[in-house]
Scaffold this motif. Structure first.
Motif, PDB file in Angstrom:
ATOM      1  N   ASP A  18       0.749  -1.202   0.015  1.00 43.44           N
ATOM      2  CA  ASP A  18      -0.194   0.077  -0.064  1.00 43.44           C
ATOM      3  C   ASP A  18       0.804   1.438   0.138  1.00 43.44           C
ATOM      4  O   ASP A  18       0.684   1.990   0.788  1.00 43.44           O
ATOM      5  N   CYS A  19       1.671   1.321  -0.949  1.00 46.43           N
ATOM      6  CA  CYS A  19       2.643   2.622  -1.042  1.00 46.43           C
ATOM      7  C   CYS A  19       2.683   2.867  -2.473  1.00 46.43           C
ATOM      8  O   CYS A  19       2.912   1.847  -3.325  1.00 46.43           O
ATOM      9  N   ASP A  20       3.043   4.155  -2.932  1.00 48.07           N
ATOM     10  CA  ASP A  20       3.521   4.355  -4.332  1.00 48.07           C
ATOM     11  C   ASP A  20       4.954   4.181  -4.523  1.00 48.07           C
ATOM     12  O   ASP A  20       5.244   4.230  -5.736  1.00 48.07           O
ATOM     13  N   VAL A  21       5.496   4.672  -3.508  1.00 49.55           N
ATOM     14  CA  VAL A  21       7.184   4.791  -3.506  1.00 49.55           C
ATOM     15  C   VAL A  21       7.729   4.090  -2.165  1.00 49.55           C
ATOM     16  O   VAL A  21       7.149   4.215  -1.269  1.00 49.55           O
ATOM     17  N   PHE A  22       8.731   3.320  -2.583  1.00 46.04           N
ATOM     18  CA  PHE A  22       9.282   2.348  -1.577  1.00 46.04           C
ATOM     19  C   PHE A  22      10.933   3.003  -1.411  1.00 46.04           C
ATOM     20  O   PHE A  22      11.640   3.000  -2.542  1.00 46.04           O
ATOM     21  N   VAL A  23      11.106   3.156  -0.082  1.00 46.76           N
ATOM     22  CA  VAL A  23      12.445   3.776  -0.103  1.00 46.76           C
ATOM     23  C   VAL A  23      13.081   2.868   1.081  1.00 46.76           C
ATOM     24  O   VAL A  23      12.728   2.227   1.795  1.00 46.76           O
ATOM     25  N   SER A  24      14.622   2.187   0.720  1.00 48.04           N
ATOM     26  CA  SER A  24      15.342   1.495   1.824  1.00 48.04           C
ATOM     27  C   SER A  24      16.406   2.471   2.089  1.00 48.04           C
ATOM     28  O   SER A  24      17.137   3.047   1.693  1.00 48.04           O
ATOM     29  N   LEU A  25      16.199   2.659   3.604  1.00 50.08           N
ATOM     30  CA  LEU A  25      17.088   3.370   4.472  1.00 50.08           C
ATOM     31  C   LEU A  25      18.064   2.701   5.266  1.00 50.08           C
ATOM     32  O   LEU A  25      17.526   2.110   6.288  1.00 50.08           O
ATOM     33  N   ALA A  26      19.097   2.508   4.776  1.00 51.98           N
ATOM     34  CA  ALA A  26      20.123   1.626   5.419  1.00 51.98           C
ATOM     35  C   ALA A  26      21.212   1.862   5.828  1.00 51.98           C
ATOM     36  O   ALA A  26      21.586   3.411   5.791  1.00 51.98           O
ATOM     37  N   LYS A  27      22.114   1.098   6.382  1.00 53.29           N
ATOM     38  CA  LYS A  27      23.517   1.763   7.095  1.00 53.29           C
ATOM     39  C   LYS A  27      24.734   0.957   6.109  1.00 53.29           C
ATOM     40  O   LYS A  27      24.562  -0.147   5.485  1.00 53.29           O
ATOM     41  N   LEU A  28      25.585   1.845   6.039  1.00 51.92           N
ATOM     42  CA  LEU A  28      27.130   1.213   5.433  1.00 51.92           C
ATOM     43  C   LEU A  28      27.710   0.458   6.040  1.00 51.92           C
ATOM     44  O   LEU A  28      28.280   1.070   6.968  1.00 51.92           O
ATOM     45  N   LYS A  29      27.760  -0.976   6.116  1.00 57.48           N
ATOM     46  CA  LYS A  29      28.310  -1.681   6.916  1.00 57.48           C
ATOM     47  C   LYS A  29      28.633  -3.059   6.279  1.00 57.48           C
ATOM     48  O   LYS A  29      27.888  -3.344   5.299  1.00 57.48           O
ATOM     49  N   GLU A  30      29.454  -3.813   6.872  1.00 56.96           N
ATOM     50  CA  GLU A  30      29.611  -5.341   6.488  1.00 56.96           C
ATOM     51  C   GLU A  30      28.622  -5.972   7.010  1.00 56.96           C
ATOM     52  O   GLU A  30      27.990  -5.775   7.879  1.00 56.96           O
TER      53      GLU A  30
END
Length: 402
Positions: A208-220
């Motif tokens: 139920d969304c028009d736009v999907f964002v992945s908000l992540a961390k820079l890590k191994e």
């Protein structure tokens, strides 16, 4: 309901017309992407159809202060602006808050180490609101908490929920371990039939969304090599279905521990969901986790990837990794293609995004970047990628030497 697709509701384990569902999803996604000025990958990579490319923006950002907003705003402008992507739309953001809400590393907050920082979340929400987003939803499926709401989980880590909900009009949160108010999960079919599962049952907020964002961390990552926008989607799977203590026939009523079945195939999901395609496939986490990740990215496409690399960790994805240590890259990264963005992230960490299994950071696993490229989601070849802002050579920090 979101505009990108029509869901198949899961009632009594029925699938519905998955083929028709997939065709509608693919058609409407492509129309929506074209309207937003974006480009979605073909279902399968062929010799005549190269993997899609998209620019990636890199910005220096030395602290989690007010400069986060200005850095992100500049990056979004460099990528073409947020308004044409989100104005008048519902935006879902999968945040990366893995593991425990109370476990800290060397006295530092989770956001300074292995979680995305709340200031980056708040700044993103603020800018989405300014760009005209009609509704913003923060989503995560915590594995180590018995709480039912995402608000309570992040509050335990010291986050101020009010600062997130007041950053833009109509901000909501949901713990996607559960079906939510609809009391029904949605079945997401994997284009091409999937590598490990044909489809995954997820909270309908991812639909139920028009736009999907992945908000992540820079890590191994100890199992997948690295964490980025793609690996972040591993956490959209509800532990009530895919967790260690998930229900046998139906989803459990409580969050049910880690996702070991997706790591090592120790059991199958709840029978209300589809079983894996081949129960005799390798039980090796280095084989399974990258394939589940790419399955999920193909089934639930990412429109915008944002990576918090201001302060982070090397050697693993959380305090349970013995080699974990702090790293201060002082960077933010963003892009509209998740493979391209994660390839740039790999290079900034001192790794070759063209590396295969047996080569850092994929010593013990298959490359998620390679699998996603082969599926046609995006390119990992930096020779084809336009990097805007800080050059990779100027922003690179060797995660194996810090």
């Amino acid at each position: 309901m979101g505009l990108l697709s029509t869901p198949v509701q899961i009632e009594n384990g029925s699938v519905g017309d998955m083929k028709a569902h997939l065709n509608r999803r693919e058609l409407i996604q492509r129309l929506g992407a074209a309207a937003a000025g974006l480009y979605l990958a073909p279902a399968r990579l062929t010799a005549s159809t190269p993997a899609p490319i998209a620019p990636v923006a890199i910005s220096r950002c030395s602290s989690y202060g007010p400069e986060v907003v200005s850095a992100l705003a500049s990056m979004f402008d460099q990528l073409g602006g947020l308004a044409k992507l989100v104005s008048g739309k519902t935006v879902a953001i999968k945040i990366n808050v893995t593991g425990s809400s109370t476990e800290r590393f060397r006295g530092l907050s989770q956001g300074q180490t292995y979680w995305v920082h709340p200031q980056v979340v708040s700044a993103t929400v603020h800018l989405l609101g300014q760009a005209g987003a009609r509704r913003i939803r923060l989503l995560e499926s915590p594995t180590s908490s018995k709480v039912h709401t995402l608000e309570e989980f992040i509050s335990q880590a010291g986050w101020k929920v009010s600062e997130l909900t007041s950053a833009a009009p109509r901000v909501e949160m949901e713990n996607t371990n559960f079906a939510g108010p609809s009391k029904q999960y949605v079945r997401f079919a994997v284009p091409g039939g999937g590598m490990l599962f044909k489809a995954y049952d997820l909270n309908r907020s991812y639909e139920d969304c028009d736009v999907f964002v992945s908000l992540a961390k820079l890590k191994e990552h100890t199992t997948a090599g690295l964490t980025g926008s793609m690996k972040n989607l591993f956490g959209i799977t509800p532990t009530t279905i895919y967790g260690e203590g998930a229900g046998i026939d139906e989803p459990s009523q409580e969050a049910a521990g880690g996702r070991s079945m997706l790591h090592n195939g120790s059991r199958q999901p709840s029978k209300s969901a589809l079983p894996e395609l081949n129960p005799h496939s390798p039980r090796d986490p280095g084989y399974r986790v990258p394939r589940v990740t790419v399955d999920l990215v193909a089934a639930r496409p990412i429109h915008l990837s944002i990576i918090d690399g201001i302060q982070t960790v090397a050697g693993g994805e959380g305090p349970w990794a013995r080699q974990m240590r702090t790293v201060p890259p002082g960077l933010l990264i963003a892009g509209t293609n998740c493979v391209t963005t994660d390839a740039v992230c790999a290079a900034l960490m001192g790794f070759d995004p063209m590396a295969d299994r047996g080569t850092p950071p994929f010593e013990n696993c298959d490359s998620t970047l390679k699998l996603a490229e082969e599926l046609g989601i995006g390119t990992r070849d930096l020779r084809r990628v336009e990097v805007i802002g800080v050059p990779i050579s100027k922003g690179r920090i060797d995660f194996r030497k810090v």
